[in-house]
Design an enzyme around this catalytic site. Structure first.
Site, PDB file in Angstrom:
ATOM      1  N   HIS A   1      -6.336 -26.922 -23.840  1.00 46.50           N
ATOM      2  CA  HIS A   1      -5.759 -28.128 -23.758  1.00 46.50           C
ATOM      3  C   HIS A   1      -4.867 -28.238 -25.320  1.00 46.50           C
ATOM      4  O   HIS A   1      -5.476 -27.699 -26.350  1.00 46.50           O
ATOM      5  CB  HIS A   1      -6.568 -29.186 -23.709  1.00 46.50           C
ATOM      6  CG  HIS A   1      -6.140 -30.618 -23.553  1.00 46.50           C
ATOM      7  ND1 HIS A   1      -5.612 -31.203 -24.536  1.00 46.50           N
ATOM      8  CD2 HIS A   1      -5.866 -31.297 -22.643  1.00 46.50           C
ATOM      9  CE1 HIS A   1      -5.089 -32.509 -24.066  1.00 46.50           C
ATOM     10  NE2 HIS A   1      -5.306 -32.625 -22.725  1.00 46.50           N
TER      11      HIS A   1
ATOM     12  N   LYS B   1       1.295 -37.057 -10.378  1.00 46.97           N
ATOM     13  CA  LYS B   1       2.687 -36.980 -10.716  1.00 46.97           C
ATOM     14  C   LYS B   1       3.654 -37.152  -9.706  1.00 46.97           C
ATOM     15  O   LYS B   1       4.730 -37.819  -9.591  1.00 46.97           O
ATOM     16  CB  LYS B   1       2.820 -35.668 -11.495  1.00 46.97           C
ATOM     17  CG  LYS B   1       4.142 -35.650 -11.945  1.00 46.97           C
ATOM     18  CD  LYS B   1       4.338 -34.698 -13.212  1.00 46.97           C
ATOM     19  CE  LYS B   1       4.220 -33.392 -12.900  1.00 46.97           C
ATOM     20  NZ  LYS B   1       4.887 -32.531 -12.059  1.00 46.97           N
TER      21      LYS B   1
END
EC number: 4.1.1.31
Length: 919
Positions: free
Chosen positions: A138, A579
């Site tokens: 990340h 998304k």
């Protein structure tokens, strides 16, 4: 908030403030205090956001740096205090004999008992049990080991402080407290003078080391312990017939996930697999060294088994002082063999000394396990059960849990890339001229012919391929070598992202076959790797069950599945579906896809294992793992679940042994409960599903009208969030988009969600829900009836409850007044004002509808602990956001100096720390 937590935060904050004043000077300290107090006033409604903007008006990049660092450190210490508080609450509940809280194993055992769950049902679930937290990289999880070490020491000293404060005072109590405070001050000073983030963009190797750090911090000890404890409890409750294989089996994507990341190569696969093996082998050596010192039992005092004596005689440890200490001699020999194994698998440089060279390396983890069990059996035969149940039992569980591989490294690539590679290989081998242009049926014919044939596709010694193909081939070649060296558990999964057809699943099987991970045998191939389709978009989720149905009609694939224990693993993509369609539509598409998969597997006689690609945020499937697993449809868990863990979520969950244990328990508890108990109280399932489908369509329409159809949205998103800076600064090893494009579709999920989190809009976690609920409810009598229906669903259906609760959690961290500051960065004021107004209106409508359905006055009325946590974080977040906006403004005007760039990165990491789930 209890006095104890408030005291801890004030205590740590005061020391940090004094360190800042001492190290940076009074002027910086006073500016920090002014910003902090102003933020408190804003939080209480006694001041406007502009008052904080004025505090930082005209601030120079040089002066902004210590301010950003100060609030990042405040957030870090507040997290530490909260973790200690959670730990204390748990201990108090145990001491008081309270009913065990949900998400603990003690609570799960009670529920199974109350549900009259029998041994046969438990055995059936555990036969293929697998609870796998899969660590992924990340971009904002870049804290250095030094920072972790400082946190660890501060936590230790704070525990000492708590113990003294709760004990009966003595003449030395105050002097001890003073000494503890001095130690904490020393650690905070070191922390202040340590750079929070790296200067250079992290390499894949850096991210691999960050992942391994959590094993050293907690997982090497806690995974074996929880597996041992679960096995012991199950044996006691359900008898010897219950399978006792390790339940928790960790995984990793770091170094093997090459989807959109050109920096993942054969070298990173080799680095990840070798460092993982080295980490676990050295752990075994340390544990054996300790055991050798501990097991001083003399055979003059008790009897040992003949097998133990044989192991001792093979230990090459015939010094006079140990002649009557067979356990020490046996362990010495086992340690010698593990060191010899390390030297053989990793290299002699990985082992100190030469004494181990007389020993034969272990051929497999099973051989090592047999020796450990020989020691265990002898101890139990001589009634030394307490000794066997200590360090040795953890070591045995570790060997069963980790083998020589530590974790399972997943390979992941998108379907388009696999197709490109095969197109080149097939053309070069004269199989077909342009595979990419073939129809689905024609592709299927080519693939099946190749999978049935043992003929190599790549001529021996051939290396004349494109750079992309050569990289992919290198990854598979190295994965095959790792499996040969460390065993099949090292690389057991190959994931195809953006899977949308049968041939998408079969294509990587050709590459696996090429490098020996699948052996061709007509329609009966053998292999050690699960081939896992990842369904990500709304459309692909809806089509997923149909794709598998067609796939299973192919004898070759169905037979391959049978020799993989008849388990089909499917990965569900929370990030791209969100998304694609927005929060509510994505959640319903995922649930509906699971319903279809469960029914398909039931009718086909295939065992289903779901892999949830969840991120830290609600917009990427985040939220409490326990609730998320219980919210799955009946039959979707079946004893197994894999979940991605990443970023701040990893450090929050696995940064120390106590929280690691708590979070591992939550995963195991939820998996057992979801598999063995009916946690839903729905009376009319079809009506509930119809309601969700209707709301989902309305939500998708609202979401698409902004994200996919509004011509100004892309400009708003790219210019009002730090997306550009995420792409250009040294934040994460992976590019921020799959392709060089400005379209939402091609953006990677982490930058998409991270950008909205940083700008405090949190759009992926709620947008479209308010309009959908309002439109579905309607007006008049119908509205009253439909509100009642939704309220009933919220009370009786974990899925709907989880959707609303997670949405409320993320909305509570949004701050639309700050979002307006980010919107002001957009040059086109018409676009800025129009899109911001749409977002703002939808936010407050969504909040209103949430309160109508839940009967709450505010978002977190039902979660006072989280509400107070959000309130505590507010003063640390605001200054970081305001500084970030100012630095972004400078950066975009051309001041891309190191100081400005570093400040943007500092604020990103600080906000991620304070939010605790940012991307």
């Amino acid at each position: 908030m209890t006095d104890f937590l408030r005291d801890d935060i004030r205590f740590l904050g005061q020391i940090l403030g004094e360190v800042i004043a001492e190290q940076e000077g009074q002027e910086v300290y006073e500016l920090v205090e002014q910003a902090r107090l102003t933020s408190f006033d804003i939080a209480k409604g006694n001041a406007e956001m502009d008052s904080l903007v004025q505090v930082f008006d005209g601030i120079t990049p040089a002066k902004a740096t210590p301010i950003a660092r100060a609030f990042s450190h405040f957030a870090l210490l507040a997290n530490l205090a909260e973790d200690l508080y959670d730990e204390e609450l748990r201990e108090q509940a145990l001491d008081a004999g309270d009913t065990p809280p949900d998400s603990t194993l003690d609570a799960t055992w009670l529920k199974l008992n109350e549900g009259n769950v029998g041994a046969e049902a438990v055995a059936d679930v555990l036969r293929n049990a697998e609870v796998a937290p899969v660590l992924t990289a990340h971009p904002t999880e870049t804290r250095r080991r030094t920072v972790f070490d400082a946190q660890k020491w501060i936590t230790t000293h704070m525990r000492e402080r708590h113990a003294l404060q709760s004990a009966e005072p003595t003449a030395r109590t105050q002097s001890k407290l003073d000494e503890i405070e001095k130690n904490i001050r020393r650690r905070i000073t070191i922390l202040w003078q340590t750079a929070l983030i790296r200067v250079a963009r992290p390499r894949i190797e850096d991210e691999i080391e960050v992942g391994l750090r959590y094993y050293k911090l907690s997982l090497l000890e806690e995974i074996p312990r929880i597996n041992r404890d679960v096995a012991v409890e199950l044996r006691e409750r359900f008898g010897e017939g219950v399978p006792l294989k390790p339940v928790v089996k960790p995984g990793s994507w770091i170094g093997g996930d090459h989807d959109g990341n050109p920096y993942v190569t054969a070298e990173t696969v080799e680095y990840s697999t070798h460092r993982a093996a080295e980490t676990v082998l050295k752990y075994y050596a340390r544990q054996l060294h300790s055991l050798e010192h501990e097991l001083s039992l003399s055979d003059r005092m008790n009897k040992v088994t003949p097998q133990l004596l044989a192991l001792a005689d093979a230990g090459h440890n015939d010094v006079p002082s140990r002649v009557d200490e067979p356990y020490r001699r046996a362990v010495h020999g086992v340690r010698g063999r593990i060191l010899a194994t390390t030297a053989e698998l990793i290299g002699e440089d990985a082992v100190e000394g030469v004494w181990f060279k007389v020993f034969t390396p272990y051929a497999s983890p099973e051989e090592f396990l047999n020796d450990a069990l020989t020691i265990d059996h002898s101890l139990r035969e001589s009634k030394d059960v307490l000794i066997a149940d200590d360090r040795l039992s953890v070591l045995i569980s570790a060997i069963e849990s980790f083998g020589f591989n530590l974790y399972a490294l997943d390979l992941r690539q998108n379907s388009e890339s696999y197709e490109d590679v095969l197109t080149e290989l097939f053309e070069r081998a004269q199989v077909t001229a342009n595979y990419r242009e073939l129809s689905e049926a024609e592709k299927l014919e080519v693939l099946l012919k190749e999978l049935r044939s043992p003929r190599p596709l790549i001529p021996h010694g051939s290396d004349e391929y494109s750079e992309v193909t050569d990289r992919e081939l290198g990854i598979f070649r190295t994965a095959s070598e790792a499996v040969k060296k460390f065993g099949p558990r090292m690389v057991p999964h190959c994931i195809i992202s953006m899977a949308s057809s049968v041939t998408d699943v079969l294509e990587p099987m050709v590459l696996l076959k090429e490098f020996g991970l699948i052996a061709a045998n007509g329609d009966n191939p053998r292999g050690t790797v699960d081939v896992i389709p990842l369904f990500e978009t709304i459309e692909d989720l809806q089509a997923g069950a149909g794709i598998l149905d067609e796939l299973w009609k192919i004898d070759l694939y169905r037979n391959y599945l049978l020799q993989r224990d008849n388990v089909q693993e499917v990965m569900l993509g929370y990030s791209d579906s969100n998304k694609d369609g927005g929060y509510f539509s994505a959640n319903w598409a995922l649930y509906d896809a699971e319903l279809q998969l469960v029914e398909l597997c039931r009718s086909a006689g295939v065992k289903l294992r779901l892999f949830h690609g969840r991120g830290g945020t609600v917009g990427r499937g985040g939220g409490p793992s326990y609730d998320a697993i219980l919210a799955q449809p009946r039959g979707a868990v079946q004893g197994s679940v894999r979940i991605t863990e990443q970023g701040e979520i990893i450090s929050a969950k696995y940064g120390n042994p106590e929280t690691a244990r708590r979070n591992l328990e939550a995963l195991v508890s939820a998996t057992l409960e979801a598999s063995l108990l009916d946690v839903s109280e729905l009376t009319d399932h079809q009506r509930a599903y119809d309601i969700m489908s209707e709301i989902s369509e309305l939500s998708l329409k609202k979401y698409a009208s902004l994200v996919h159809e509004d011509q100004g949205f892309i400009d708003y998103f790219t210019q009002s969030t730090p997306l550009q800076e995420i792409g250009s600064l040294n934040i994460g090893s992976r590019p921020s988009s799959r392709k060089q494009t400005s379209s939402v579709e091609d953006l990677r999920a982490i930058p998409w969600v991270l950008s909205w989190s940083q700008s405090r809009v949190m759009l992926p976690g709620w947008f479209g829900v308010g309009t959908a609920l309002e439109q579905w409810i309607g007006e008049g009598e119908q509205a009253t009836q439909r509100i009642a229906e939704l309220q009933t669903l919220n009370e009786s259906w974990p899925f709907f409850t989880s959707v609303l609760d997670n949405m409320a959690q993320v909305m509570s961290k949004a701050e639309l007044r700050l979002a307006k500051l980010y919107a002001d960065l957009i040059p086109d004021t018409e676009v800025a004002e129009r899109v911001y107004s749409v977002i703002r209106e939808e936010y407050f409508l969504t909040k209103k509808m949430f309160c109508v359905i839940t009967g709450s006055d505010d978002l977190l009325d039902d979660n006072p602990l989280l509400a107070r946590s959000v309130q505590r974080r507010y003063p640390y977040l605001l200054p970081l956001n305001v500084i970030q906006v100012e630095m972004m403004r400078r950066y975009r005007k051309g001041d891309q100096s190191e100081q400005v760039s570093r400040n943007i990165q500092l604020t990103m990491n600080g906000l991620s720390t304070a939010l605790r789930n940012s991307g």
